[in-house]
Design an enzyme around this catalytic site. Sequence first.
Site, PDB file in Angstrom:
ATOM      1  N   GLU A  61      -9.810   4.211   6.303  1.00  0.00           N
ATOM      2  CA  GLU A  61      -9.096   4.735   7.469  1.00  0.00           C
ATOM      3  C   GLU A  61      -9.996   5.394   8.515  1.00  0.00           C
ATOM      4  O   GLU A  61      -9.768   5.254   9.707  1.00  0.00           O
ATOM      5  CB  GLU A  61      -7.981   5.691   7.034  1.00  0.00           C
ATOM      6  CG  GLU A  61      -6.908   5.035   6.155  1.00  0.00           C
ATOM      7  CD  GLU A  61      -6.318   3.780   6.781  1.00  0.00           C
ATOM      8  OE1 GLU A  61      -6.488   3.558   7.984  1.00  0.00           O
ATOM      9  OE2 GLU A  61      -5.687   3.002   6.045  1.00  0.00           O
ATOM     10  N   GLU A 101      -5.875  -2.421  12.693  1.00  0.00           N
ATOM     11  CA  GLU A 101      -5.526  -3.249  11.533  1.00  0.00           C
ATOM     12  C   GLU A 101      -6.518  -4.385  11.342  1.00  0.00           C
ATOM     13  O   GLU A 101      -6.862  -4.733  10.215  1.00  0.00           O
ATOM     14  CB  GLU A 101      -4.107  -3.816  11.690  1.00  0.00           C
ATOM     15  CG  GLU A 101      -3.005  -2.773  11.808  1.00  0.00           C
ATOM     16  CD  GLU A 101      -3.072  -1.687  10.750  1.00  0.00           C
ATOM     17  OE1 GLU A 101      -3.435  -1.990   9.610  1.00  0.00           O
ATOM     18  OE2 GLU A 101      -2.776  -0.519  11.083  1.00  0.00           O
ATOM     19  N   ASN A 142      -2.438  -6.034   5.577  1.00  0.00           N
ATOM     20  CA  ASN A 142      -2.463  -7.137   4.602  1.00  0.00           C
ATOM     21  C   ASN A 142      -3.378  -8.252   5.100  1.00  0.00           C
ATOM     22  O   ASN A 142      -3.260  -8.692   6.240  1.00  0.00           O
ATOM     23  CB  ASN A 142      -1.062  -7.712   4.405  1.00  0.00           C
ATOM     24  CG  ASN A 142      -0.021  -6.641   4.252  1.00  0.00           C
ATOM     25  OD1 ASN A 142      -0.083  -5.844   3.340  1.00  0.00           O
ATOM     26  ND2 ASN A 142       0.928  -6.592   5.189  1.00  0.00           N
ATOM     27  N   ALA A 201       1.651   0.328  10.866  1.00  0.00           N
ATOM     28  CA  ALA A 201       1.267  -1.061  10.617  1.00  0.00           C
ATOM     29  C   ALA A 201       0.542  -1.137   9.281  1.00  0.00           C
ATOM     30  O   ALA A 201       0.186  -0.109   8.718  1.00  0.00           O
ATOM     31  CB  ALA A 201       0.348  -1.567  11.733  1.00  0.00           C
ATOM     32  N   GLU A 260       0.857  -1.181   0.000  1.00  0.00           N
ATOM     33  CA  GLU A 260       0.000   0.000   0.000  1.00  0.00           C
ATOM     34  C   GLU A 260       0.897   1.236   0.000  1.00  0.00           C
ATOM     35  O   GLU A 260       1.898   1.233   0.705  1.00  0.00           O
ATOM     36  CB  GLU A 260      -0.916   0.054   1.218  1.00  0.00           C
ATOM     37  CG  GLU A 260      -1.984   1.133   1.035  1.00  0.00           C
ATOM     38  CD  GLU A 260      -2.949   1.272   2.225  1.00  0.00           C
ATOM     39  OE1 GLU A 260      -2.630   0.821   3.333  1.00  0.00           O
ATOM     40  OE2 GLU A 260      -4.016   1.848   2.010  1.00  0.00           O
TER      41      GLU A 260
HETATM   42 ZN   LIG Z   1      -5.468   1.950   8.687  1.00  0.00          ZN
END
Ligand SMILES: [Zn+2]
Length: 802
Positions: free
Chosen positions: A313, A291, A259, A256, A119
């Site tokens: 986000e 995450e 994935n 972090a 990313e």
């Molecule tokens: Zn994030």
Amino acid sequence: MERFLDYFEPEKYVLDLTVDKHKKTIGGRVSVVGKAIQDKIKFHAVNMDVTEVLIHGKPAKFSLKDDVLEIELDKNYPKDAVNFHIYYSGHLNENMQGAYLSTYEYEGKTETIVATQFESHYAREAFPCIDEPGAKAVFHLNISVPKEEGEIVLSNMPIVNTSEEDGKIRYQFYATPKMSTYLLAFVIGKFKGKTVKNAHGVEITTYVALNQEDDAVDFANEIAAKSLEFYDDNFGVPYPLAKCDQVALPDFEAGAMENWGLVTYRESMLVAGKNATLGTKKSVALTVAHELSHQWFGDLVTMQWWDDLWLNESFASVMEYYAVDFIHPEYKIFEGFFTNDALSALKRDAYKDVQSVHQDVKNPAEIATLFDPSIVYSKGARLMLMVIRMMGWDKFTAGIRDYFEEYKYSNTIGDNLWDALNKYADFDVKKMMHAFIDKPGYPVIESSDDFKTYSQMRFLIDAPMKGESDWPIVKVTEDMSGHYILNLTERQFEERLDEFEGFGLEEKLRLLIDRHLLSKTELVDSGSLIPLIKKFNDENSAAIWNIVITIIGGLKIFFDDGSDAERNYKDMIRLLIDKKLDEVGLVTRENDDENTLRLRSALLALDYYAEDTKRLDKLSKMYNADFEKIDAEIREDVLAAKMYMEPSIYDDYLEAYKTISDPEIKYELLSSLCLSRDEINVQKNLELLGRIDVVKPQDQFYLFIYLFRNPVAKMRAFSWLTKNWEKVAELAGDKSLDNYPRYIANTIRTEEEAKMYHDFFSPKQGEAALARAIEIGEKEIKAQLKLIEEDQASVMNALHQR
Ligand SMILES: [Zn+2]
């Protein structure tokens, strides 16, 4: 901006890769099956050679230019199932993006790891692909690596099969679900891990480098296990993969990365052993919960394009608080949301040309700059919290469950979410959120005493405020829900101060936070803050103290370093915290609750600024060269106090910094080293800039800001930066380079510093990765200098009236 998905829709990749960390190479064969839409197909392919392309087994015409692999299709082939074989060779990076190398020291040896960070758009540096979030496909990954004893290879999915040939081991992984390229990941290296199974049967394994303590992973395992249960229960769709791995990487660019099934972390964001402080545990818990919420919001359902990055986000940044609050209610974690995230959003969002939460992307380099933590994360989270509170948790999660059910394994835009929520809300979520998300800013509200009638205008720190604004405010409340601030009349403000004790915590926080922000404009005089903070010497809440400390920090700009006025100000602060600090004591006591631990550490940090030599002396006497013997909760203060009282400790600290592997103590040491104003030490510190053999590339930015905060080192650190910018840019990568102009602007106090900033950064404004940060930075500096000019006299006056 051109999208390659408009030429070709991939359905399946089979990646047969050979990764050799010694030769620093990655390459092999990429087979792609998908549907062609045009006669020409384009793949993203950065910094690699493509040697051959086959279509259905026959050589095809191709070219590789400007990071684009263009392939011509034979017109005779049916377009709906084209099969490419692309043979390529590429490189492992050393700048923490794409497929990259990372190292750590263990038992006198350097261990090398290969890890990935794809990313936002770095998968294209590891293999040719349609590197866009909308181009979801199934990935079959096979990796061959030179055989090495003790090494493990991880990817999103579990291993199906391993085989050995010519000194190489080939790992074959299960096919992934349909997902975006930026979520693919693999890690190769020596790690140790522990596995736990949560109540829903998901296996979670947390891995750390061999040089970490055995108990380093237990806390992260606990949080991961419970977070996944919490999300299963609330999101409807159960965690869809067979396992969930978490790995702490010794070199990591961000905090972090989510994935799918293989979450990667900076060590300090995952490691929390028996010696970890409460602060570290909280930040690890929030990071893990953040995450893992992405495993749904982001991984299972993904934004169609980066303009909707906030869908990932903003959601994850609020959900982390709900999850941690559920798992550890005693942390009172939402207090931190209000004193950190909310405040950071309000501060940044008060600049006229700041980015909006939903932000168009015109240029690939702009993708990396979207990740403004105060906007896409904090402001977005604050807006989500507003929606959740207005709808209520049950109705909100009902909408979320529909959303996941309908869009799993596919892509969405913001309106898909609002439509799903609107089915359950008794107000128009979509309309309200568009108003807040599509444009920057928020209103300042002036109201009648009963809040029945009010007027609003956009709140701005860097430009005149004028005219009415029209944000849809459903109901004005005095808690921390709404994204606005209240400009109370002096009478309203005084009344609330008189009745302060009777208010709820959020009302108290709002009163102070709003006042702090208003004082940055002509609406409230900064001088009035001096008598205000003095009222809090008896306050018990750590959260309120955090805001008082923020106000104290904000006032520092009015005092020249080393001046008489600054000394007076420091005297005042000493008086202010004396009583409270005597009450809570310097060291951790057995029955200390969460609030007391936080309060003590907040006050001690002030003590350092106030140069309370009596207490600093006491703290420094608690120093022990065996750091594990120092009370962990105040270790940072003890290390700092020792450095203050005895600058010659520098070499011991530096030596310890080089050898210790506990990430928390490492940062405490680095920060203590940089606090020193001793000329010899400052010189030594400046020499660490760029020395990546001592301070890892991932921590060079921290080193810089720690030095930049030290008035004695500030200008020299900046001068180093200007001379070594190319190197800095190379180390930072385009995703975090804008941290420099953003952070530096924040701490500029004088015309001289402003000029230095302008001279250096303004010529760089043409660079897409830096443009926005510099533009806002310049405005922030201007506003700051103007504020000093306008309010300095009244602050001095207030200070003398004691
Ligand atoms: Zn994030």
